[in-house]
Write an enzyme that holds these catalytic residues in place. Structure first.
Site, PDB file in Angstrom:
ATOM      1  N   THR A  24       4.455  44.136  -2.812  1.00 38.72           N
ATOM      2  CA  THR A  24       3.310  45.261  -2.536  1.00 38.72           C
ATOM      3  C   THR A  24       2.681  45.034  -1.234  1.00 38.72           C
ATOM      4  OG1 THR A  24       1.980  43.698  -3.825  1.00 38.72           O
ATOM      5  CG2 THR A  24       2.706  45.852  -4.954  1.00 38.72           C
TER       6      THR A  24
ATOM      7  N   ALA B  95      21.964  51.776   1.616  1.00 43.91           N
ATOM      8  CA  ALA B  95      22.625  52.499   2.969  1.00 43.91           C
ATOM      9  C   ALA B  95      22.998  54.016   2.609  1.00 43.91           C
ATOM     10  CB  ALA B  95      23.563  51.751   3.200  1.00 43.91           C
ATOM     11  N   ASP B  96      22.970  54.137   1.252  1.00 47.46           N
ATOM     12  CA  ASP B  96      23.204  55.500   0.842  1.00 47.46           C
ATOM     13  C   ASP B  96      21.889  56.526   0.985  1.00 47.46           C
ATOM     14  OD1 ASP B  96      25.930  54.818   0.336  1.00 47.46           O
ATOM     15  OD2 ASP B  96      25.606  54.344  -1.567  1.00 47.46           O
TER      16      ASP B  96
ATOM     17  N   TYR C  26       6.542  30.023  -3.596  1.00 44.68           N
ATOM     18  CA  TYR C  26       8.108  30.165  -4.121  1.00 44.68           C
ATOM     19  C   TYR C  26       9.006  29.498  -2.703  1.00 44.68           C
ATOM     20  CZ  TYR C  26       8.544  34.555  -1.168  1.00 44.68           C
ATOM     21  OH  TYR C  26       8.471  35.403   0.011  1.00 44.68           O
TER      22      TYR C  26
ATOM     23  N   GLY D 114       5.390  39.004  -0.329  1.00 45.35           N
ATOM     24  CA  GLY D 114       5.092  39.714  -1.570  1.00 45.35           C
ATOM     25  C   GLY D 114       5.516  41.190  -1.575  1.00 45.35           C
TER      26      GLY D 114
ATOM     27  N   ASP E  90      10.696  47.853   0.250  1.00 36.58           N
ATOM     28  CA  ASP E  90       9.210  47.933   0.348  1.00 36.58           C
ATOM     29  C   ASP E  90       8.984  48.599   1.182  1.00 36.58           C
ATOM     30  OD1 ASP E  90       9.428  46.059  -1.618  1.00 36.58           O
ATOM     31  OD2 ASP E  90       9.099  44.331  -0.284  1.00 36.58           O
TER      32      ASP E  90
END
Length: 317
Positions: free
Chosen positions: A31, A232-233, A89, A29, A265
């Site tokens: 969060t 990646a930037d 899932y 998840g 996250d």
């Protein structure tokens, strides 16, 4: 040291991962990933981290809570609902490594956390937290009526001096329409103090726009601190009090990147672990990049604790 409190609000699901004939089970998840990585990177005396959701009374829910407590998360505000289960899932991975996700979550317990018997009492407690964190998925899983209850909670928390933190994490399949999502996000931004935005999600939700336009639109909604995550930037940070910050990401070789799950996250978690304990926006962004770059060098959303980077501020619990 005065302990502050952050509550992370959202959903954690049972995850089945299939590769060929092999199937493994875990939990996942957005969060929850952020909550774990914040807790790992702060001193518990400085910042208490709560996870807020609803679960069932089944063995899977028991396993989740045991695992979260083992990570130092507080679970006192998690409701256990009769006749409900966590969402589920399945990840299918093909021979080329491409992943497909299948979800069963329409009746998941987390959707009803604001409807449970304890919901009002929990909201009264949350209204006095220093920080509340949630994502676009936290919004999407709620009914319109529950969403209004959530907005009332956010308003009460801010009225008490708390701050609201929001990650845009837009998943179109969770919404009835883009217009419904736009309305909910616009309302959410009106309560938000710190926003984490991913440009791809902003484009899906609002249409094509560059970083400057995204910052302008978000600031117009009332958000004071805006962090644009760009993989990646370099990330961009606009605090309104100083020139726009552009903080380079940690550079990795292509063969070092194993699994990008939870990259965003974990960036948010690294940023908050520093920012909410007195660090500057620049220090926080650097920590966010370091955390994310470490996570994507390992499989799975939650990497082993011993793989975490050396902490620069305080100690890892």
């Amino acid at each position: 040291m005065t302990q502050q409190k952050i509550a992370v609000i959202g959903e954690c699901m049972i995850e089945l991962s299939q590769r060929g004939s092999d199937m493994s089970r875990g939990f996942g998840g957005d969060t929850l990933n952020t909550a774990v990585y914040v807790a790992r990177q702060v001193q518990s005396q400085a910042l208490r981290v709560d996870y807020v959701t609803a679960l069932g009374k089944d063995s899977f829910s028991n396993e989740m809570i045991d695992a979260w407590q083992g990570e130092g998360l507080h679970t006192d505000l998690i409701q256990r609902l009769e006749n409900k289960l966590p969402g589920l899932y399945v990840i299918e991975t093909d021979a080329q490594g491409e992943r497909t996700f299948w979800y069963w979550r329409n009746n998941a317990a987390a959707r009803f956390w604001l409807d449970g018997e304890q919901a009002d009492a929990i909201c009264q407690q949350l209204a006095h937290y220093d920080y509340l964190y949630l994502s676009g998925i936290s919004l999407a899983i709620l009914s319109p009526q529950s969403r209004e209850k959530l907005y009332a909670l956010l308003a009460a928390c801010r009225a008490n001096g708390g701050k609201i933190i929001f990650d845009n994490n837009y998943r179109p399949r969770l919404w009835q329409s883009r217009e419904e999502a736009q309305s909910a996000y616009q309302a959410m931004l009106g309560y938000t103090d710190i926003a984490f935005l991913t440009l791809d999600d902003e484009t899906l939700l609002w249409g094509e726009a560059d970083s400057a336009e995204v910052i302008r639109r978000t600031r117009a909604a009332g958000v004071q601190e805006i962090v644009i995550k760009r993989g990646a930037d370099a990330c961009l940070v606009d605090t309104g009090a100083e020139p726009l910050l552009e903080i380079p990401a940690v550079r990795l070789s292509a063969d070092s990147v194993v699994d990008t799950t939870a990259a965003g996250d974990s960036f948010s978690a690294g940023y908050l672990a520093v920012r909410l304990t007195g660090g500057s926006a620049e220090e926080a962004a650097k920590r966010g990049h370091l955390t994310a770059s470490t996570v994507i060098q390992h499989r799975g959303a939650i990497i082993p604790r011993e793989a975490m980077p050396v902490q620069e501020r305080g100690v890892i619990n």
